[in-house]
Design a protein around this motif. Structure first.
Motif, short mmCIF file in Angstrom:
data_model
loop_
_atom_site.label_atom_id
_atom_site.label_comp_id
_atom_site.label_asym_id
_atom_site.label_seq_id
_atom_site.Cartn_x
_atom_site.Cartn_y
_atom_site.Cartn_z
N ARG A 124 -35.59 -6.20 -2.74
CA ARG A 124 -34.64 -5.09 -2.89
C ARG A 124 -34.25 -4.89 -4.35
O ARG A 124 -34.15 -3.75 -4.83
CB ARG A 124 -33.39 -5.39 -2.05
CG ARG A 124 -32.31 -4.33 -2.14
CD ARG A 124 -31.17 -4.67 -1.19
NE ARG A 124 -30.10 -3.69 -1.27
CZ ARG A 124 -29.01 -3.71 -0.51
NH1 ARG A 124 -28.87 -4.65 0.40
NH2 ARG A 124 -28.07 -2.79 -0.65
N TYR A 125 -34.03 -5.98 -5.07
CA TYR A 125 -33.61 -5.86 -6.47
C TYR A 125 -34.75 -5.32 -7.33
O TYR A 125 -34.52 -4.51 -8.22
CB TYR A 125 -33.14 -7.20 -7.01
CG TYR A 125 -32.20 -7.07 -8.19
CD1 TYR A 125 -30.98 -6.41 -8.05
CD2 TYR A 125 -32.52 -7.60 -9.43
CE1 TYR A 125 -30.11 -6.27 -9.12
CE2 TYR A 125 -31.66 -7.48 -10.52
CZ TYR A 125 -30.46 -6.82 -10.35
OH TYR A 125 -29.59 -6.67 -11.42
N GLU A 126 -35.97 -5.75 -7.05
CA GLU A 126 -37.11 -5.21 -7.78
C GLU A 126 -37.22 -3.71 -7.54
O GLU A 126 -37.45 -2.94 -8.49
CB GLU A 126 -38.40 -5.91 -7.37
CG GLU A 126 -39.63 -5.31 -8.03
CD GLU A 126 -40.81 -6.24 -8.10
OE1 GLU A 126 -41.94 -5.75 -8.27
OE2 GLU A 126 -40.62 -7.48 -8.01
N GLN A 127 -37.05 -3.29 -6.31
CA GLN A 127 -37.12 -1.85 -6.01
C GLN A 127 -36.02 -1.09 -6.73
O GLN A 127 -36.23 0.03 -7.24
CB GLN A 127 -37.02 -1.64 -4.50
CG GLN A 127 -38.24 -2.13 -3.72
CD GLN A 127 -38.05 -2.07 -2.22
OE1 GLN A 127 -36.92 -2.02 -1.71
NE2 GLN A 127 -39.16 -2.09 -1.49
N GLN A 128 -34.84 -1.70 -6.79
CA GLN A 128 -33.72 -1.04 -7.46
C GLN A 128 -33.99 -0.88 -8.96
O GLN A 128 -33.73 0.17 -9.55
CB GLN A 128 -32.44 -1.85 -7.25
CG GLN A 128 -31.19 -1.14 -7.72
CD GLN A 128 -29.93 -1.80 -7.20
OE1 GLN A 128 -29.86 -3.02 -7.10
NE2 GLN A 128 -28.93 -1.00 -6.88
N ILE A 129 -34.53 -1.93 -9.58
CA ILE A 129 -34.87 -1.84 -11.00
C ILE A 129 -35.93 -0.77 -11.23
O ILE A 129 -35.83 0.03 -12.16
CB ILE A 129 -35.36 -3.21 -11.52
CG1 ILE A 129 -34.20 -4.21 -11.58
CG2 ILE A 129 -36.00 -3.06 -12.90
CD1 ILE A 129 -34.62 -5.62 -11.95
N ARG A 130 -36.95 -0.75 -10.37
CA ARG A 130 -38.01 0.25 -10.53
C ARG A 130 -37.45 1.67 -10.43
O ARG A 130 -37.86 2.57 -11.17
CB ARG A 130 -39.11 0.03 -9.49
CG ARG A 130 -39.93 -1.23 -9.73
CD ARG A 130 -41.19 -1.26 -8.88
NE ARG A 130 -41.98 -2.44 -9.20
CZ ARG A 130 -42.77 -2.55 -10.26
NH1 ARG A 130 -42.89 -1.54 -11.09
NH2 ARG A 130 -43.44 -3.66 -10.49
N THR A 131 -36.49 1.85 -9.53
CA THR A 131 -35.88 3.17 -9.38
C THR A 131 -35.03 3.53 -10.59
O THR A 131 -35.15 4.63 -11.14
CB THR A 131 -35.02 3.20 -8.11
OG1 THR A 131 -35.84 2.98 -6.97
CG2 THR A 131 -34.32 4.54 -7.96
#
Length: 248
Positions: A124-131
């Motif tokens: 989830r955190y990786e996805q948030q950073i990518r966004t």
């Protein structure tokens, strides 16, 4: 981006005590913020926990510093997190909130969900950073300011000696069980840390003198996690107290 040759700019500042260290760090933080906001309109920061950054957080929270910084243009992320509830005393997010963020008009926080399942929280955190950084599939974020510490075993973030995280080259965030601490942790990976524009270490204590000497040797083959922090084309700044610098 990964293929470009980049140099490392290293500087070391030795100060008498944590208060003087915090003052130096605050000036570096403010200068980096001014440059980032001027050039890109925002200042992206990744924070670490532990006891060492507390004087720095507390200094920034005081009015003479807090009033001069553009908090509305800052985005706060975390280098690593203990897998605990945000209200837990060991939470890195909780520490930053108590000592700094609840005292300043900052509004953009992106915390690691330490209370969630570690595997899911890392994804989830990786996805948030990518966004938030608008990244492509193979891109890494370029943080403006990365605050780091170092343990007496040479670990930084939650990347410990002999950790699988040392060889991770693709993921931005990983979960791992740390046998030495008997606990789960979440952490940014070395490729993310080494893509930052500025990595700033705060280190105190005579017990860290030997490991500090090893970590600062950029000519040697890196064997410690902290020694592997070598930002490509960025600044690497160490602020240490006299005890860590001399061993006395």
């Amino acid at each position: 981006m990964q293929g470009r040759s980049r140099s490392i700019h290293l500087s070391v500042h030795i100060h008498k005590d944590p208060a003087a260290m915090a003052e130096r760090a605050a000036h570096i933080f403010a200068a980096a913020c001014e440059e980032a906001v001027s050039e890109r309109g925002t200042f992206t920061v990744a924070l670490s926990g532990g006891h060492t950054p507390i004087p720095f957080f507390q200094l920034l929270a005081k009015s003479d510093w807090a009033d001069r910084l553009p908090w509305d243009k800052m985005s706060f992320f975390w280098v690593d997190e203990r897998c605990v509830d945000p209200e837990h005393p060991d939470s890195n997010y909780g520490l930053a909130r108590r000592e700094l963020l609840s005292h300043v008009p900052a509004t953009h926080f992106y915390r690691m969900r330490g209370e969630s399942d570690p595997v899911e929280a890392a994804v989830r955190y990786e996805q948030q950073i990518r966004t938030e950084f608008n990244l492509g599939p193979d891109e890494f974020p370029r943080f403006d300011f990365m605050l780091l510490g170092m343990g007496d075993d040479g670990h930084t973030g939650s990347i410990f000696p002999d950790s699988p995280a040392l060889v991770e080259q693709k993921r931005l965030v990983i979960d791992q069980y740390v046998p030495e601490r008997k606990a789960d942790r979440l952490t940014l990976t070395l490729p993310v840390i080494n893509n930052a524009r500025l990595c700033l270490f705060l280190v105190t204590g005579s017990e860290k003198h030997e490991v500090l000497s090893r970590a600062l040797n950029l000519l040697a083959e890196p064997t410690l996690p902290a020694q592997m922090v070598r930002p490509r084309g960025g600044d690497l700044i160490w602020i240490v107290d006299e005890a860590a610098a001399t061993g006395n």
